[in-house]
Scaffold this motif. Structure first.
Motif, PDB file in Angstrom:
ATOM      1  N   TYR A 359      -5.849  11.714  -2.371  1.00 50.49           N
ATOM      2  CA  TYR A 359      -5.025  12.883  -2.064  1.00 50.49           C
ATOM      3  C   TYR A 359      -4.616  13.016  -0.609  1.00 50.49           C
ATOM      4  CZ  TYR A 359      -6.376  14.312  -6.700  1.00 50.49           C
ATOM      5  OH  TYR A 359      -6.550  14.342  -8.051  1.00 50.49           O
ATOM      6  N   LEU A 360      -5.552  12.798   0.304  1.00 51.54           N
ATOM      7  CA  LEU A 360      -5.332  13.403   1.607  1.00 51.54           C
ATOM      8  C   LEU A 360      -5.439  12.505   2.835  1.00 51.54           C
ATOM      9  CD1 LEU A 360      -4.905  16.553   1.940  1.00 51.54           C
ATOM     10  CD2 LEU A 360      -7.027  16.422   3.265  1.00 51.54           C
ATOM     11  N   ALA A 361      -6.211  11.435   2.748  1.00 59.11           N
ATOM     12  CA  ALA A 361      -6.519  10.708   3.983  1.00 59.11           C
ATOM     13  C   ALA A 361      -5.266  10.095   4.615  1.00 59.11           C
ATOM     14  CB  ALA A 361      -7.564   9.631   3.705  1.00 59.11           C
ATOM     15  N   GLY A 362      -4.318   9.667   3.774  1.00 54.71           N
ATOM     16  CA  GLY A 362      -3.085   9.113   4.326  1.00 54.71           C
ATOM     17  C   GLY A 362      -2.695   7.768   3.742  1.00 54.71           C
ATOM     18  N   PRO A 363      -3.624   6.807   3.599  1.00 55.48           N
ATOM     19  CA  PRO A 363      -3.276   5.543   2.950  1.00 55.48           C
ATOM     20  C   PRO A 363      -2.775   5.775   1.525  1.00 55.48           C
ATOM     21  CG  PRO A 363      -5.337   5.306   4.123  1.00 55.48           C
ATOM     22  CD  PRO A 363      -4.989   6.774   4.153  1.00 55.48           C
ATOM     23  N   ASN A 364      -2.007   4.825   0.998  1.00 56.68           N
ATOM     24  CA  ASN A 364      -1.405   5.014  -0.310  1.00 56.68           C
ATOM     25  C   ASN A 364      -2.434   4.916  -1.430  1.00 56.68           C
ATOM     26  OD1 ASN A 364       0.642   4.783  -2.578  1.00 56.68           O
ATOM     27  ND2 ASN A 364       1.928   4.918  -0.767  1.00 56.68           N
ATOM     28  N   HIS A 365      -2.241   5.700  -2.493  1.00 55.28           N
ATOM     29  CA  HIS A 365      -3.150   5.582  -3.644  1.00 55.28           C
ATOM     30  C   HIS A 365      -2.560   4.713  -4.746  1.00 55.28           C
ATOM     31  CE1 HIS A 365      -1.773   9.482  -6.027  1.00 55.28           C
ATOM     32  NE2 HIS A 365      -1.017   8.453  -6.297  1.00 55.28           N
ATOM     33  N   VAL A 366      -1.348   4.196  -4.549  1.00 54.13           N
ATOM     34  CA  VAL A 366      -0.795   3.216  -5.502  1.00 54.13           C
ATOM     35  C   VAL A 366      -1.281   1.850  -5.047  1.00 54.13           C
ATOM     36  CG1 VAL A 366       1.281   2.249  -6.537  1.00 54.13           C
ATOM     37  CG2 VAL A 366       1.241   4.663  -5.842  1.00 54.13           C
ATOM     38  N   LEU A 367      -2.231   1.291  -5.799  1.00 54.82           N
ATOM     39  CA  LEU A 367      -2.973   0.127  -5.336  1.00 54.82           C
ATOM     40  C   LEU A 367      -3.053  -0.935  -6.417  1.00 54.82           C
ATOM     41  CD1 LEU A 367      -5.897   2.135  -3.691  1.00 54.82           C
ATOM     42  CD2 LEU A 367      -4.201   0.787  -2.452  1.00 54.82           C
ATOM     43  N   PRO A 368      -3.240  -2.191  -6.019  1.00 53.76           N
ATOM     44  CA  PRO A 368      -3.331  -3.270  -7.011  1.00 53.76           C
ATOM     45  C   PRO A 368      -4.637  -3.216  -7.816  1.00 53.76           C
ATOM     46  CG  PRO A 368      -3.696  -4.108  -4.788  1.00 53.76           C
ATOM     47  CD  PRO A 368      -3.296  -2.677  -4.638  1.00 53.76           C
ATOM     48  N   THR A 369      -4.530  -3.364  -9.135  1.00 56.46           N
ATOM     49  CA  THR A 369      -5.696  -3.293 -10.025  1.00 56.46           C
ATOM     50  C   THR A 369      -5.978  -4.651 -10.670  1.00 56.46           C
ATOM     51  OG1 THR A 369      -4.273  -2.716 -11.877  1.00 56.46           O
ATOM     52  CG2 THR A 369      -5.191  -0.887 -10.619  1.00 56.46           C
ATOM     53  N   SER A 370      -7.053  -4.712 -11.457  1.00 55.15           N
ATOM     54  CA  SER A 370      -7.376  -5.887 -12.293  1.00 55.15           C
ATOM     55  C   SER A 370      -7.452  -7.182 -11.499  1.00 55.15           C
ATOM     56  CB  SER A 370      -6.337  -6.058 -13.410  1.00 55.15           C
ATOM     57  OG  SER A 370      -6.085  -4.828 -14.043  1.00 55.15           O
ATOM     58  N   GLY A 371      -7.935  -7.122 -10.291  1.00 56.06           N
ATOM     59  CA  GLY A 371      -8.100  -8.342  -9.499  1.00 56.06           C
ATOM     60  C   GLY A 371      -6.850  -8.794  -8.774  1.00 56.06           C
ATOM     61  N   THR A 372      -5.742  -8.044  -8.920  1.00 55.33           N
ATOM     62  CA  THR A 372      -4.491  -8.487  -8.284  1.00 55.33           C
ATOM     63  C   THR A 372      -4.458  -8.208  -6.783  1.00 55.33           C
ATOM     64  OG1 THR A 372      -3.338  -6.431  -8.851  1.00 55.33           O
ATOM     65  CG2 THR A 372      -3.177  -8.239 -10.431  1.00 55.33           C
ATOM     66  N   ALA A 373      -5.504  -7.550  -6.251  1.00 56.25           N
ATOM     67  CA  ALA A 373      -5.584  -7.402  -4.794  1.00 56.25           C
ATOM     68  C   ALA A 373      -5.741  -8.761  -4.116  1.00 56.25           C
ATOM     69  CB  ALA A 373      -6.734  -6.471  -4.402  1.00 56.25           C
ATOM     70  N   ARG A 374      -5.962  -9.820  -4.918  1.00 54.81           N
ATOM     71  CA  ARG A 374      -5.933 -11.178  -4.362  1.00 54.81           C
ATOM     72  C   ARG A 374      -4.554 -11.498  -3.786  1.00 54.81           C
ATOM     73  NH1 ARG A 374      -5.959 -14.704  -8.416  1.00 54.81           N
ATOM     74  NH2 ARG A 374      -5.709 -13.068  -9.971  1.00 54.81           N
ATOM     75  N   PHE A 375      -3.492 -10.878  -4.343  1.00 55.39           N
ATOM     76  CA  PHE A 375      -2.136 -11.240  -3.884  1.00 55.39           C
ATOM     77  C   PHE A 375      -1.188 -10.047  -3.754  1.00 55.39           C
ATOM     78  CE2 PHE A 375      -2.806 -12.127  -8.374  1.00 55.39           C
ATOM     79  CZ  PHE A 375      -1.819 -11.379  -8.984  1.00 55.39           C
ATOM     80  N   PHE A 376      -1.479  -8.906  -4.410  1.00 51.95           N
ATOM     81  CA  PHE A 376      -0.652  -7.713  -4.236  1.00 51.95           C
ATOM     82  C   PHE A 376      -1.272  -6.815  -3.163  1.00 51.95           C
ATOM     83  CE2 PHE A 376       0.822  -7.752  -8.980  1.00 51.95           C
ATOM     84  CZ  PHE A 376       2.040  -8.315  -8.651  1.00 51.95           C
ATOM     85  N   SER A 377      -0.436  -5.942  -2.607  1.00 46.84           N
ATOM     86  CA  SER A 377      -0.909  -4.949  -1.654  1.00 46.84           C
ATOM     87  C   SER A 377      -0.620  -3.572  -2.203  1.00 46.84           C
ATOM     88  CB  SER A 377      -0.173  -5.105  -0.316  1.00 46.84           C
ATOM     89  OG  SER A 377      -0.305  -6.416   0.160  1.00 46.84           O
ATOM     90  N   GLY A 378      -1.316  -2.561  -1.697  1.00 43.29           N
ATOM     91  CA  GLY A 378      -0.972  -1.188  -2.023  1.00 43.29           C
ATOM     92  C   GLY A 378       0.463  -0.900  -1.616  1.00 43.29           C
ATOM     93  N   LEU A 379       1.065   0.097  -2.265  1.00 40.16           N
ATOM     94  CA  LEU A 379       2.443   0.462  -1.954  1.00 40.16           C
ATOM     95  C   LEU A 379       2.548   0.787  -0.464  1.00 40.16           C
ATOM     96  CD1 LEU A 379       5.025   0.797  -3.734  1.00 40.16           C
ATOM     97  CD2 LEU A 379       4.596   3.251  -3.674  1.00 40.16           C
ATOM     98  N   ASN A 380       3.586   0.279   0.167  1.00 42.23           N
ATOM     99  CA  ASN A 380       3.733   0.498   1.612  1.00 42.23           C
ATOM    100  C   ASN A 380       5.197   0.414   1.994  1.00 42.23           C
ATOM    101  OD1 ASN A 380       4.210  -2.435   2.823  1.00 42.23           O
ATOM    102  ND2 ASN A 380       2.753  -2.613   1.124  1.00 42.23           N
ATOM    103  N   VAL A 381       5.479   0.677   3.250  1.00 41.58           N
ATOM    104  CA  VAL A 381       6.874   0.766   3.708  1.00 41.58           C
ATOM    105  C   VAL A 381       7.636  -0.539   3.477  1.00 41.58           C
ATOM    106  CG1 VAL A 381       8.333   1.126   5.757  1.00 41.58           C
ATOM    107  CG2 VAL A 381       6.380   2.630   5.328  1.00 41.58           C
ATOM    108  N   ASP A 382       6.959  -1.685   3.597  1.00 42.04           N
ATOM    109  CA  ASP A 382       7.621  -2.981   3.344  1.00 42.04           C
ATOM    110  C   ASP A 382       8.215  -3.050   1.941  1.00 42.04           C
ATOM    111  OD1 ASP A 382       6.706  -3.823   5.790  1.00 42.04           O
ATOM    112  OD2 ASP A 382       5.047  -4.990   4.975  1.00 42.04           O
ATOM    113  N   ASP A 383       7.588  -2.371   0.984  1.00 42.25           N
ATOM    114  CA  ASP A 383       8.089  -2.418  -0.396  1.00 42.25           C
ATOM    115  C   ASP A 383       9.478  -1.799  -0.521  1.00 42.25           C
ATOM    116  OD1 ASP A 383       5.899  -3.645  -1.723  1.00 42.25           O
ATOM    117  OD2 ASP A 383       4.764  -1.785  -1.524  1.00 42.25           O
ATOM    118  N   PHE A 384       9.892  -1.051   0.482  1.00 43.45           N
ATOM    119  CA  PHE A 384      11.189  -0.378   0.419  1.00 43.45           C
ATOM    120  C   PHE A 384      12.185  -0.970   1.410  1.00 43.45           C
ATOM    121  CE2 PHE A 384       7.944   2.541  -1.154  1.00 43.45           C
ATOM    122  CZ  PHE A 384       8.460   2.797  -2.418  1.00 43.45           C
ATOM    123  N   CYS A 385      11.834  -2.155   1.934  1.00 46.85           N
ATOM    124  CA  CYS A 385      12.719  -2.844   2.878  1.00 46.85           C
ATOM    125  C   CYS A 385      13.002  -4.253   2.383  1.00 46.85           C
ATOM    126  CB  CYS A 385      12.040  -2.966   4.245  1.00 46.85           C
ATOM    127  SG  CYS A 385      11.652  -1.395   5.005  1.00 46.85           S
TER     128      CYS A 385
END
Lengths: 428, 428
Positions: A359-385
């Motif tokens: 909710y509050l700290a600031g980092p995004n809560h849309v995050l890679p699941t099911s082990g995909t953090a090996r190659f995906f990142s949480g939603l961030n500004v780069d995703d919109f550029c």
């Protein structure tokens, strides 16, 4: 909650067993989604209206939610909601602003300029689930990084209901600065955003969570438009030493378990005593949870206290699991960052409880699941550029480099490539 | 080459006609690829060996190309090749090094630390096509950004042939610093990289171009592993004013047209005279091209000189097409950068010929095609990294923020989330 002493390899095997269990064939869903997408691509609004009647049991004259309705929703919600969401917005904004990037350009060789431009994507669609899983916090998490990237058009879609759109969702849209909102959900919404219809202009990228139909539709339109990631159920891994507080840990594990029967809540610890204490606390705290049934099933299926030989081995296990959320509840937590390679978001210390990040700290809560953090990142500004490279060469600069270009082009059998260089130095 | 006076909307319609022409159903391929992936996932090396016999007509005891073979290939190629490739490597490296990013961390509020870690992906697979379409330059373009990102394991796969792997590909691998190379191609290679087999360990992300089977397999394993992008035929748009040299433009258009019958080579100009001159030059230069048949078909199908009202309108057309390659052959080319929003790579001025970018200038030649530059970027160092956010809160810091977290969690009906915060301030 199971307690098991495991090696890193045993964890690897357990994960692959779990994955096989999850990998039920979605062939029927794939086919149904594909047919729906095709039909909407051809028939546009007519098909959307018809699917909305079938699946949402609502007949709509107009999909667009008016700005007056959005304003009315904003006026109708409690001031405490506006205040908490505005606090969250402030933190999310200040965190994500640090992700903004600059163009670069080098001009180090005579006659040569090379660089990279960063541009916002022109139009982004945000899918926001409706019904019981309506999370206004997700509106902020999906929209604000797009705003910071400078995306000029942000479109929100959310399923309709007989009582209209959830006012908290609309108020969140207002707080995030979204004015284009449509009451369209499911595969219909993804099709409209990808292909466009008479009333909804297509976008370039679609983000936001959804059920298996929405996820399947997003994967199928990937390539026609961009998508953020393919998300599964939420998960948390807590690494704890003997000094950590089992009550805190159990509460955090249950905060993931209450999301979904398939959520994974895992403790990794070198302390058998800690594992036993946490398992007992989980059982105790489960009893008076409003969402006890969901959490209990999740804990029964996946809830595991993995006992390892050392803290170093605990972090090896973390990197194998590549969890969406990782809590490090050990003494001097930050000193262990170097050992963490695969994790969506990392919560350090006893008081960085995972819901704080939701909710509050600031980092995004849309995050890679099911082990995909090996190659995906949480939603961030780069995703919109997106990035474009550029080069400029003078005639003299090209002359210096031409021989190697011509040589390599001819080596690859691409004579027209070679000739495009040569012709610039030939008489007409 | 057709010459047509068009509005921006007319261009939009033409593109959607072209897309419909291309959108032949790949259902049969989808099904075949899906079956192959499943079989290889279960049977591993045995299935790969059998498919390799069927499709590549080669029987292999061992897929791995030994380091001795790689060294021998490197020794066998001409010194001029090594020299040109080393020159390319130098430029590609210095360009991509500017894409490296730093972690960030803020510590502005008492008791709160927030930040983002950038980590290299642990294992990347690079697909390198074989046969007549073996491009050693692509080895550098795919591998070097991964090296710069710090990827510790880079695996190359390339189709086998009776005469062994193309020595220029192996020499390029040596120059790029790849030591793990397998003679496996097609769907087999993608399956091996995604799932792993007895002899090939799975990777986390797969990059590199391939035919429709490879592209389909990559899309199907997306989510299990990361992939770079979904690539179509090469394309170039040249924006030219009346002063540009039609011989240069025609040569550059043909350098794309020779790639593939489906390649798109398009001129956009406010000058009808320029359009006529370029069309005449294209016809003239087509005659003595070794790959004339391919280029002629591409030009006949898609080669178009679009005449617009102004240079400003020309750039509007560019943004609608979102080309892989854009050449700006107009006076003071760089001054027009602000007008360009959608393009993979931009070549500014008369001497920045597109093939220069394919080999030597430094920017990547793996670029988004078919209008996907609206949301995809050319291959870059970010593609080989992932990001983890992290937070640390003290008890006092959490106390300051706890009410808003609890409020929002309860508003969303997630009581276990709220309780994870509350429990930290309750007596046992």
């Amino acid at each position: 909650m199971k307690i098991e002493k495991m090696t890193v390899d045993a964890v690897r095997n357990l994960l692959s067993e779990w994955d096989q269990g999850e990998a039920t064939s979605h062939q029927a869903i794939e086919t149904q989604v594909s047919e729906m997408l095709q039909k909407i691509k051809i028939e546009g609004d007519t098909a959307i209206r018809s699917y909305t009647e079938t699946y949402d049991h609502v007949t709509l004259a107009d999909f667009r939610v008016s700005e007056a309705e959005i304003d009315a929703a904003y006026q109708s919600v409690e001031p405490a909601f506006i205040q908490a969401m505005t606090h969250a917005k402030r933190n999310i904004t200040s965190y994500h602003e640090q992700q903004k990037r600059h163009n670069y350009m080098d001009a180090n060789e005579p006659g040569i300029i090379r660089g990279q431009l960063i541009r916002p994507i022109a139009a982004v669609g945000v899918y926001v689930p409706g019904g019981t899983a309506a999370y206004p916090s997700s509106v902020l998490m999906n929209v604000l990084p797009a705003k910071i990237a400078g995306v000029p058009r942000i479109t929100m879609v959310t399923p309709p209901s007989e009582t209209g759109v959830n006012p908290y969702i609309l108020a969140a849209a207002k707080i995030a600065g979204v004015t284009e909102v449509y009451q369209v959900g499911g595969v219909q919404a993804i099709a409209a955003l990808a292909y466009g219809t008479e009333s909804i202009t297509a976008v370039d990228k679609i983000v936001g969570p959804g059920n298996v139909y929405v996820a399947t539709a997003k994967k199928q339109v990937f390539g026609q438009v961009g998508i953020d990631m393919i998300a599964g159920p939420s998960e948390v891994v807590v690494v704890a030493d003997a000094c950590a507080n089992p009550r805190f840990i159990a509460a955090d594990l249950l905060s993931q378990a209450e999301h979904d029967q398939r959520s994974r809540a895992i403790l990794v610890t070198p302390s058998l005593q800690q594992a036993t204490a946490v398992a007992a606390e989980v059982e105790k705290q489960l009893r008076d949870l409003p969402r006890e049934a969901i959490a209990r099933e999740a804990i029964a299926t996946y809830g595991t206290a993995i006992v390892v030989n050392s803290l170093a081995e605990a972090f090896e296990v973390v990197n194998v699991i590549a969890p969406e959320h990782l809590e490090v509840q050990v003494t001097d937590a930050m000193s262990h960052l170097a050992a963490i390679h695969n994790a969506g978001s990392i919560f350090l210390g006893a008081y960085a409880s995972e819901p704080l990040g939701d909710y509050l700290a600031g980092p995004n809560h849309v995050l890679p699941t099911s082990g995909t953090a090996r190659f995906f990142s949480g939603l961030n500004v780069d995703d919109f550029c997106k990035k474009s490279s550029f080069i400029s060469y003078t005639k003299d600069a090209l002359k210096r480099d031409m021989n190697d270009v011509i040589y390599l082009a001819e080596k690859e059998g691409l004579d027209a490539h070679a000739r495009a260089i040569k012709i610039r130095f030939e008489e007409e």
